[in-house]
Write a protein that holds these residues in place. Structure first.
Motif, PDB file in Angstrom:
ATOM      1  N   ILE A 138      47.892  50.285 -19.074  1.00 39.80           N
ATOM      2  CA  ILE A 138      46.535  50.260 -18.493  1.00 39.80           C
ATOM      3  C   ILE A 138      45.987  49.061 -18.019  1.00 39.80           C
ATOM      4  N   TYR A 139      45.627  49.620 -16.613  1.00 35.64           N
ATOM      5  CA  TYR A 139      44.889  48.338 -15.925  1.00 35.64           C
ATOM      6  C   TYR A 139      43.435  48.243 -16.154  1.00 35.64           C
ATOM      7  N   ALA A 140      42.606  47.103 -16.926  1.00 37.28           N
ATOM      8  CA  ALA A 140      41.514  47.118 -17.192  1.00 37.28           C
ATOM      9  C   ALA A 140      41.012  46.014 -16.063  1.00 37.28           C
ATOM     10  N   ALA A 141      39.557  46.474 -15.485  1.00 39.83           N
ATOM     11  CA  ALA A 141      39.140  45.791 -14.525  1.00 39.83           C
ATOM     12  C   ALA A 141      38.814  44.284 -14.643  1.00 39.83           C
ATOM     13  N   ASN A 142      38.705  44.008 -15.920  1.00 41.56           N
ATOM     14  CA  ASN A 142      38.480  42.531 -16.274  1.00 41.56           C
ATOM     15  C   ASN A 142      39.089  42.089 -17.779  1.00 41.56           C
ATOM     16  N   ASP A 143      39.332  40.923 -18.068  1.00 47.41           N
ATOM     17  CA  ASP A 143      39.806  40.842 -19.155  1.00 47.41           C
ATOM     18  C   ASP A 143      39.148  41.181 -20.373  1.00 47.41           C
ATOM     19  N   GLN A 144      37.967  40.930 -20.497  1.00 46.52           N
ATOM     20  CA  GLN A 144      37.211  41.461 -21.609  1.00 46.52           C
ATOM     21  C   GLN A 144      37.351  42.991 -21.975  1.00 46.52           C
ATOM     22  N   VAL A 180      51.093  47.018 -28.241  1.00 46.72           N
ATOM     23  CA  VAL A 180      51.250  46.390 -26.851  1.00 46.72           C
ATOM     24  C   VAL A 180      51.981  45.100 -26.911  1.00 46.72           C
ATOM     25  N   PRO A 181      53.130  45.095 -26.111  1.00 44.02           N
ATOM     26  CA  PRO A 181      53.355  45.899 -25.040  1.00 44.02           C
ATOM     27  C   PRO A 181      54.298  47.000 -25.245  1.00 44.02           C
ATOM     28  N   GLU A 182      54.636  46.970 -26.544  1.00 43.30           N
ATOM     29  CA  GLU A 182      55.957  48.266 -26.698  1.00 43.30           C
ATOM     30  C   GLU A 182      55.917  49.273 -26.333  1.00 43.30           C
ATOM     31  N   ASP A 183      54.410  49.938 -26.737  1.00 44.61           N
ATOM     32  CA  ASP A 183      54.075  51.281 -26.313  1.00 44.61           C
ATOM     33  C   ASP A 183      53.185  51.570 -25.185  1.00 44.61           C
ATOM     34  N   VAL A 184      52.545  50.596 -25.160  1.00 45.47           N
ATOM     35  CA  VAL A 184      51.573  50.417 -23.896  1.00 45.47           C
ATOM     36  C   VAL A 184      51.373  49.117 -23.341  1.00 45.47           C
ATOM     37  N   SER A 185      51.501  49.050 -22.058  1.00 49.21           N
ATOM     38  CA  SER A 185      51.339  47.518 -21.512  1.00 49.21           C
ATOM     39  C   SER A 185      49.801  47.524 -20.905  1.00 49.21           C
ATOM     40  N   VAL A 186      49.440  46.409 -21.140  1.00 50.77           N
ATOM     41  CA  VAL A 186      47.949  46.241 -20.663  1.00 50.77           C
ATOM     42  C   VAL A 186      47.643  45.027 -19.868  1.00 50.77           C
ATOM     43  N   VAL A 187      46.893  45.154 -18.651  1.00 52.69           N
ATOM     44  CA  VAL A 187      46.838  44.006 -17.767  1.00 52.69           C
ATOM     45  C   VAL A 187      45.216  43.777 -17.527  1.00 52.69           C
ATOM     46  N   GLY A 188      44.706  42.668 -17.194  1.00 55.04           N
ATOM     47  CA  GLY A 188      43.283  42.454 -17.049  1.00 55.04           C
ATOM     48  C   GLY A 188      43.316  41.588 -15.862  1.00 55.04           C
ATOM     49  N   VAL A 189      42.067  41.135 -15.508  1.00 52.10           N
ATOM     50  CA  VAL A 189      41.715  40.506 -14.363  1.00 52.10           C
ATOM     51  C   VAL A 189      40.480  39.267 -14.770  1.00 52.10           C
ATOM     52  N   LEU A 230      39.999  34.662 -21.143  1.00 54.29           N
ATOM     53  CA  LEU A 230      39.737  34.783 -22.399  1.00 54.29           C
ATOM     54  C   LEU A 230      39.833  33.459 -23.194  1.00 54.29           C
ATOM     55  N   ASP A 231      40.674  32.505 -22.760  1.00 47.81           N
ATOM     56  CA  ASP A 231      41.227  31.484 -23.366  1.00 47.81           C
ATOM     57  C   ASP A 231      40.321  30.863 -24.436  1.00 47.81           C
ATOM     58  N   ASP A 232      39.153  30.646 -23.935  1.00 53.53           N
ATOM     59  CA  ASP A 232      38.086  29.939 -24.988  1.00 53.53           C
ATOM     60  C   ASP A 232      37.874  30.709 -26.117  1.00 53.53           C
ATOM     61  N   PHE A 233      37.530  32.100 -25.855  1.00 55.09           N
ATOM     62  CA  PHE A 233      37.353  32.944 -27.017  1.00 55.09           C
ATOM     63  C   PHE A 233      38.297  33.540 -27.878  1.00 55.09           C
ATOM     64  N   VAL A 234      39.469  33.679 -27.535  1.00 60.03           N
ATOM     65  CA  VAL A 234      40.488  34.514 -28.158  1.00 60.03           C
ATOM     66  C   VAL A 234      41.699  33.483 -28.327  1.00 60.03           C
ATOM     67  N   ALA A 235      42.142  33.375 -29.523  1.00 60.09           N
ATOM     68  CA  ALA A 235      43.163  32.630 -30.132  1.00 60.09           C
ATOM     69  C   ALA A 235      44.417  33.306 -29.695  1.00 60.09           C
ATOM     70  N   HIS A 236      45.590  32.643 -29.186  1.00 60.91           N
ATOM     71  CA  HIS A 236      46.727  33.219 -28.786  1.00 60.91           C
ATOM     72  C   HIS A 236      46.596  34.145 -27.750  1.00 60.91           C
ATOM     73  N   ASN A 237      45.956  33.779 -26.886  1.00 59.83           N
ATOM     74  CA  ASN A 237      45.546  34.776 -25.600  1.00 59.83           C
ATOM     75  C   ASN A 237      46.949  35.209 -24.830  1.00 59.83           C
ATOM     76  N   GLU A 238      47.524  36.527 -24.911  1.00 61.89           N
ATOM     77  CA  GLU A 238      48.665  36.900 -24.403  1.00 61.89           C
ATOM     78  C   GLU A 238      48.469  38.002 -23.341  1.00 61.89           C
ATOM     79  N   LEU A 239      47.310  37.958 -22.687  1.00 60.94           N
ATOM     80  CA  LEU A 239      47.166  39.204 -21.679  1.00 60.94           C
ATOM     81  C   LEU A 239      47.520  38.485 -20.335  1.00 60.94           C
ATOM     82  N   THR A 240      48.425  39.515 -19.705  1.00 62.41           N
ATOM     83  CA  THR A 240      48.806  39.398 -18.375  1.00 62.41           C
ATOM     84  C   THR A 240      47.589  39.469 -17.538  1.00 62.41           C
TER      85      THR A 240
END
Lengths: 343, 343
Positions: B251-257, B273-282, B286-296
């Motif tokens: 899934i390509y989401a048009a922003n990180d949120q 994620v990511p074993e079954d489905v990979s996800v990317v954002g732009v 997220l860094d300030d809001f989510v702990a251990h941000n792992e988003l590509t």
DNA sequence: ATGCTTTATGTTAACGTACTCATAACCTGG
DNA sequence: CCAGGTTATGAGTACGTTAACATAAAGCAT
């Protein structure tokens, strides 16, 4: 050589005199047309407007301001635009300013250098501003001794009160009382605190509210933890608490981001929220970033704060001019990260 | 009645003439002292500075601007300060302006009313600005026909190119290519798109990049989904996809949120994620809001964009004046929400 | 026709600054 | 002791605007 060069070259901006010459009227008539004043012949008006259009007339802000002594803009000085607190300040003030037809003159001080109120005031005073607003997110070294420039409204956005300057802020002390009372009512007593960096004024007051709430109920206060507002720092703090404090029943994180991190840490350590530990935050800032946001928090009315700040920085005619300290209360938002403690 | 009231009352701001009278010199000498010009007797200088101090002299921005025809401020027009894109624009421009000793004159257009470039320009032109920057986050109705005011630098921050106006933006098309290429390299083909609202210019270009990437590889394109940039809308879209599309691998989401919301939905529906489905954002937001941000994701250099915008709005002496279209590339940040697809 | 009001327009002054030019005082070297 | 410079200061002006005042023409009632 003509003193006023004919403006065919476009080297100089087009002034009312240029328009007047083109339309064959006096400069004063152009002024009347530009400002929509009455007593102008309809035919003349159209001729002038055509000339304005053709020459690309743009009224001179400098000339107008010089003439009537007002800038219709308010100066805003912050140290870092992207910090949540500052961002919401800009937003609130921007909409208040728009309602009054004013612009904002924004100056970002260096993010790294320490900044004094005197320095900020000095810089702002050289700009086109009818009033000065300074965001003081950390205590300025000259706060106590600071005296505002006479003749220009000055407001500091901070929780600290000042004898000679009006200060306005969301009530960063009161929000703690709201949250603590909510937790007390549910039956919590062992309430840990995850704060922001200790230099932050918001942090200082949020922490004071936590501490005073406990003291008022004669509850022994455990050591507060210090984060940096980020979710990761909240996670670290939450993990520490999960590992070291099995008596706590609730966590008060000084902002939602850290609360969100703390919740993640608790769950990663096998603790359920809210069944095992209740968690609260402040700001109501998660909605855009987190799906199904369930955090109990406090929301501030930032537009009201913006309006208050603006009104005191650019007082209307007939304002008193007394310096005041305005604290705008937040509103408790109860969601689903708080519940009665396990027995 | 004196024409120029003696300024004991403080009704009128203190001018150089007032200082001059107090110090027993001419106004011109005060000007020299104020600007640190040479050829002033040391004793005189001190006398003047003392008078300035005592009277609280503040140089008149209006007088100075009128005199030398520059404002040392750049106008920035946005529709909503709090939107992530606008916020980062303000931040980038603010620091670029600070480097050049300029302020920003910020005008927030009504969040609800549709706004035209002509209207925005008209409002900005009446303010103390040496250049105009307009953030066009949705296509203005008069974009094609718009002509900038002559004699004042104008920059539109948008991905659309314009024949008569310089446009600058982060490359919201190229970021999609970066992400899609990353997914292609891992082996993905069935890549769904969760977009922002279709009126958003950023969305239009991010989506176009997704579509073109697929077309270039002759991959059949599944219907894009439309969110509203929020995590909740990403969650809904993610849930829909989890329930209805078992062939997608990414899934390509048009922003990180929205990406963050989508990840939550996938996991709630038993997909890893990511074993079954990979996800990317732009955006890398997220860094300030989510702990251990792992988003590509893709990160944009917003300060560079701010500098480019600023330089073109307030050209230095000797600039060409040609209109250009500048697109600043983002940088791919590979974290741990992308992996090779399941076989 | 005369005086009075209304309407349209022009003239002047003022806002505060900084540039250009003028002037006066002071040096300096022959 | 004077020509030629340097230094310190002042006078005048222009930047573009608007308010206050002035003027002129036109309408209108007596």
């Amino acid at each position: 050589m003509a003193r006023r060069p004919s403006n065919d070259t476009g080297s100089r901006p087009v002034s009312m005199v240029d328009v007047a010459r083109a339309a064959g009227v006096s400069q004063q008539t152009v002024s009347r047309v530009a400002n929509g004043l009455p007593n102008v012949n309809e035919q003349t008006r159209q001729r002038v407007q055509a000339a304005m259009q053709e020459l690309g007339f743009r009224p001179s802000y400098a000339g107008r301001s010089l003439r009537d002594g007002r800038y219709h803009s308010v100066g805003l000085c912050v140290n870092d635009v992207t910090k949540f607190g500052n961002l919401t300040m800009i937003d609130g003030i921007a909409s208040a300013a728009r309602e009054r037809g004013c612009a904002i003159t924004l100056v970002e001080m260096s993010k790294t250098e320490e900044f004094s109120l005197a320095e900020a005031t000095r810089r702002m005073a050289a700009l086109p501003v009818d009033g000065i607003i300074i965001g003081m997110s950390r205590l300025a070294p000259d706060f106590e001794t600071f005296a505002p420039l006479p003749g220009i409204g000055t407001v500091i956005v901070t929780m600290y009160a000042h004898p000679r300057v009006t200060t306005v802020d969301s009530d960063h002390y009161g929000c703690s009382l709201l949250l603590m009372d909510h937790l007390f009512e549910l039956g919590h007593e062992q309430i840990r605190f995850i704060g922001g960096p200790s230099f932050s004024v918001d942090e200082q007051f949020r922490r004071a509210g936590w501490r005073d709430s406990l003291e008022r109920r004669h509850i022994k206060m455990a050591e507060p933890l210090e984060g940096d507002w980020s979710a990761n720092s909240g996670y670290e703090a939450g993990r520490y608490l999960a590992e070291h404090d099995r008596t706590m029943t609730a966590i008060y994180a000084a902002n939602d981001q850290m609360a969100n991190g703390a919740i993640a840490a608790l769950r990663d350590n096998g603790l359920r929220v809210p069944e095992d530990v209740s968690v609260v935050g402040v700001d109501d800032s998660l909605d855009d970033f987190v799906a199904h946001n369930e955090l109990t928090t406090v929301r501030f009315d930032l537009h009201q704060r913006g309006r208050e700040v603006f009104e005191h920085a650019v007082p209307k005619a007939g304002a008193t001019g007394k310096t005041v300290a305005i604290r705008i209360p937040g509103k408790l938002i109860v969601r689903h990260t708080t519940a009665e403690p396990r027995v």
